[in-house]
Design a protein around this motif. Structure first.
Motif, PDB file in Angstrom:
ATOM      1  N   GLN A  15     -17.260 -45.893  25.168  1.00 26.27           N
ATOM      2  CA  GLN A  15     -17.887 -46.101  25.661  1.00 26.27           C
ATOM      3  C   GLN A  15     -17.156 -48.064  24.826  1.00 26.27           C
ATOM      4  OE1 GLN A  15     -21.308 -46.375  27.017  1.00 26.27           O
ATOM      5  NE2 GLN A  15     -21.512 -45.898  29.726  1.00 26.27           N
ATOM      6  N   THR A  16     -18.060 -47.337  23.648  1.00 23.68           N
ATOM      7  CA  THR A  16     -17.556 -48.561  22.431  1.00 23.68           C
ATOM      8  C   THR A  16     -16.199 -48.050  21.350  1.00 23.68           C
ATOM      9  OG1 THR A  16     -19.404 -47.571  21.385  1.00 23.68           O
ATOM     10  CG2 THR A  16     -19.965 -49.522  22.371  1.00 23.68           C
ATOM     11  N   ASP A  17     -15.471 -47.167  21.663  1.00 25.82           N
ATOM     12  CA  ASP A  17     -15.263 -46.845  20.903  1.00 25.82           C
ATOM     13  C   ASP A  17     -14.094 -47.917  20.552  1.00 25.82           C
ATOM     14  OD1 ASP A  17     -15.586 -44.655  20.293  1.00 25.82           O
ATOM     15  OD2 ASP A  17     -14.258 -43.416  21.428  1.00 25.82           O
ATOM     16  N   GLY A  18     -13.783 -48.729  21.509  1.00 25.64           N
ATOM     17  CA  GLY A  18     -12.724 -50.051  21.165  1.00 25.64           C
ATOM     18  C   GLY A  18     -13.308 -50.595  20.562  1.00 25.64           C
ATOM     19  N   TRP A  19     -14.007 -51.441  20.230  1.00 28.97           N
ATOM     20  CA  TRP A  19     -15.246 -52.193  19.578  1.00 28.97           C
ATOM     21  C   TRP A  19     -14.907 -51.877  18.191  1.00 28.97           C
ATOM     22  CZ3 TRP A  19     -15.630 -56.613  21.531  1.00 28.97           C
ATOM     23  CH2 TRP A  19     -15.679 -56.972  22.692  1.00 28.97           C
ATOM     24  N   MET A  20     -14.921 -50.329  17.531  1.00 28.74           N
ATOM     25  CA  MET A  20     -14.551 -49.365  15.817  1.00 28.74           C
ATOM     26  C   MET A  20     -13.854 -51.035  15.522  1.00 28.74           C
ATOM     27  SD  MET A  20     -16.203 -45.999  16.986  1.00 28.74           S
ATOM     28  CE  MET A  20     -14.225 -45.764  16.652  1.00 28.74           C
ATOM     29  N   ILE A  35     -17.792 -58.284  11.663  1.00 29.88           N
ATOM     30  CA  ILE A  35     -18.159 -57.299  11.957  1.00 29.88           C
ATOM     31  C   ILE A  35     -17.649 -56.686  12.225  1.00 29.88           C
ATOM     32  CG2 ILE A  35     -17.721 -57.723  14.463  1.00 29.88           C
ATOM     33  CD1 ILE A  35     -20.946 -56.798  14.913  1.00 29.88           C
ATOM     34  N   GLN A  36     -18.515 -55.284  11.259  1.00 28.92           N
ATOM     35  CA  GLN A  36     -17.973 -54.051  11.003  1.00 28.92           C
ATOM     36  C   GLN A  36     -18.385 -52.929  11.760  1.00 28.92           C
ATOM     37  OE1 GLN A  36     -14.782 -53.135   8.780  1.00 28.92           O
ATOM     38  NE2 GLN A  36     -15.783 -50.767  10.375  1.00 28.92           N
ATOM     39  N   ASN A  45     -24.087 -47.639  17.418  1.00 26.31           N
ATOM     40  CA  ASN A  45     -22.968 -48.068  16.824  1.00 26.31           C
ATOM     41  C   ASN A  45     -24.041 -48.453  15.473  1.00 26.31           C
ATOM     42  OD1 ASN A  45     -20.605 -47.938  18.991  1.00 26.31           O
ATOM     43  ND2 ASN A  45     -19.738 -47.270  17.566  1.00 26.31           N
ATOM     44  N   LEU A  46     -23.737 -48.129  14.159  1.00 26.19           N
ATOM     45  CA  LEU A  46     -23.771 -48.908  13.014  1.00 26.19           C
ATOM     46  C   LEU A  46     -22.574 -49.850  12.637  1.00 26.19           C
ATOM     47  CD1 LEU A  46     -25.639 -45.635  11.022  1.00 26.19           C
ATOM     48  CD2 LEU A  46     -26.858 -47.286  12.475  1.00 26.19           C
ATOM     49  N   CYS A  47     -23.253 -51.289  12.020  1.00 34.55           N
ATOM     50  CA  CYS A  47     -22.527 -52.454  11.957  1.00 34.55           C
ATOM     51  C   CYS A  47     -23.225 -53.314  10.573  1.00 34.55           C
ATOM     52  CB  CYS A  47     -21.944 -53.005  13.116  1.00 34.55           C
ATOM     53  SG  CYS A  47     -23.255 -53.724  13.916  1.00 34.55           S
ATOM     54  N   GLU A  48     -21.825 -54.083   9.942  1.00 33.05           N
ATOM     55  CA  GLU A  48     -22.395 -55.655   8.918  1.00 33.05           C
ATOM     56  C   GLU A  48     -21.942 -56.252   9.498  1.00 33.05           C
ATOM     57  OE1 GLU A  48     -21.591 -53.900   5.131  1.00 33.05           O
ATOM     58  OE2 GLU A  48     -23.264 -52.434   5.186  1.00 33.05           O
ATOM     59  N   ILE A  49     -22.779 -57.463   9.639  1.00 36.10           N
ATOM     60  CA  ILE A  49     -22.087 -58.822   9.838  1.00 36.10           C
ATOM     61  C   ILE A  49     -22.255 -59.254   8.586  1.00 36.10           C
ATOM     62  CG2 ILE A  49     -22.815 -61.089  11.164  1.00 36.10           C
ATOM     63  CD1 ILE A  49     -24.027 -59.864  13.175  1.00 36.10           C
ATOM     64  N   THR A  56     -22.876 -70.539   2.304  1.00 36.06           N
ATOM     65  CA  THR A  56     -23.500 -70.021   2.892  1.00 36.06           C
ATOM     66  C   THR A  56     -22.761 -68.491   2.985  1.00 36.06           C
ATOM     67  OG1 THR A  56     -23.447 -70.861   5.180  1.00 36.06           O
ATOM     68  CG2 THR A  56     -23.034 -68.163   4.981  1.00 36.06           C
ATOM     69  N   PHE A  57     -23.687 -66.862   2.632  1.00 34.69           N
ATOM     70  CA  PHE A  57     -23.111 -65.965   1.722  1.00 34.69           C
ATOM     71  C   PHE A  57     -23.889 -64.793   2.306  1.00 34.69           C
ATOM     72  CE2 PHE A  57     -22.285 -62.497  -1.322  1.00 34.69           C
ATOM     73  CZ  PHE A  57     -21.028 -61.948  -0.627  1.00 34.69           C
ATOM     74  N   TYR A  58     -23.879 -64.014   2.701  1.00 30.02           N
ATOM     75  CA  TYR A  58     -24.618 -62.973   3.938  1.00 30.02           C
ATOM     76  C   TYR A  58     -24.229 -61.722   4.255  1.00 30.02           C
ATOM     77  CZ  TYR A  58     -25.214 -65.156   7.789  1.00 30.02           C
ATOM     78  OH  TYR A  58     -25.607 -65.971   8.498  1.00 30.02           O
ATOM     79  N   THR A  59     -25.062 -60.184   4.194  1.00 32.52           N
ATOM     80  CA  THR A  59     -24.798 -59.197   4.554  1.00 32.52           C
ATOM     81  C   THR A  59     -25.562 -58.442   5.449  1.00 32.52           C
ATOM     82  OG1 THR A  59     -22.661 -59.139   3.205  1.00 32.52           O
ATOM     83  CG2 THR A  59     -23.184 -57.001   4.563  1.00 32.52           C
ATOM     84  N   LEU A  60     -25.343 -58.767   6.525  1.00 35.65           N
ATOM     85  CA  LEU A  60     -26.337 -58.788   7.539  1.00 35.65           C
ATOM     86  C   LEU A  60     -25.954 -56.786   7.844  1.00 35.65           C
ATOM     87  CD1 LEU A  60     -27.201 -61.421   9.442  1.00 35.65           C
ATOM     88  CD2 LEU A  60     -27.921 -61.030   7.772  1.00 35.65           C
TER      89      LEU A  60
END
Length: 122
Positions: A15-20, A35-36, A45-49, A56-60
């Protein structure tokens, strides 16, 4: 019956393959949000923003669920940088929604920020 279960399980995993992959867009105030979205782990799905721009500089770290048209992203933690709004974010609550509508993809904030931005796959 076993075949039906196997097919529905396979479709659920896809279902979420198209978002990878990596999606990115720029806010009018000069901040680029990326977003990765990675492969599934334990049904999500694990991800990073990543945000970078004027002061501004950050990774979530985040996790996501969804379907072919909607990706719901939930905040987990701040990985690096200065995410000043972190104390106002509700852990594991809906943080961002990516949505496909009429051939375009938008990023809609659910916490701390208002509005949405257009994003594209990189």
């Amino acid at each position: 019956m076993a075949l039906l279960f196997a097919v529905s399980s396979l479709l659920g995993f896809q279902q979420t393959d198209g978002w990878m992959g990596k999606w990115s867009g720029e806010h009018p105030e000069g901040v680029t949000y990326t977003i990765q979205v990675n492969d599934k782990y334990r049904g999500m799905n694990l991800c990073e923003i990543h945000a970078e721009g004027i002061q501004t500089f950050y990774t979530l770290e985040c996790w996501a669920t969804g379907d072919a048209n909607t990706l719901k992203v939930y905040y987990r933690s701040t990985k690096e940088g200065a995410f000043y709004a972190g104390n106002r974010v509700k852990l594991n609550d809906l943080f961002v929604v990516l949505r496909r509508e009429k051939g375009k993809v938008s990023w809609q904030w659910q916490q701390i920020f208002d509005g949405k931005i257009a994003v594209r796959k990189m």
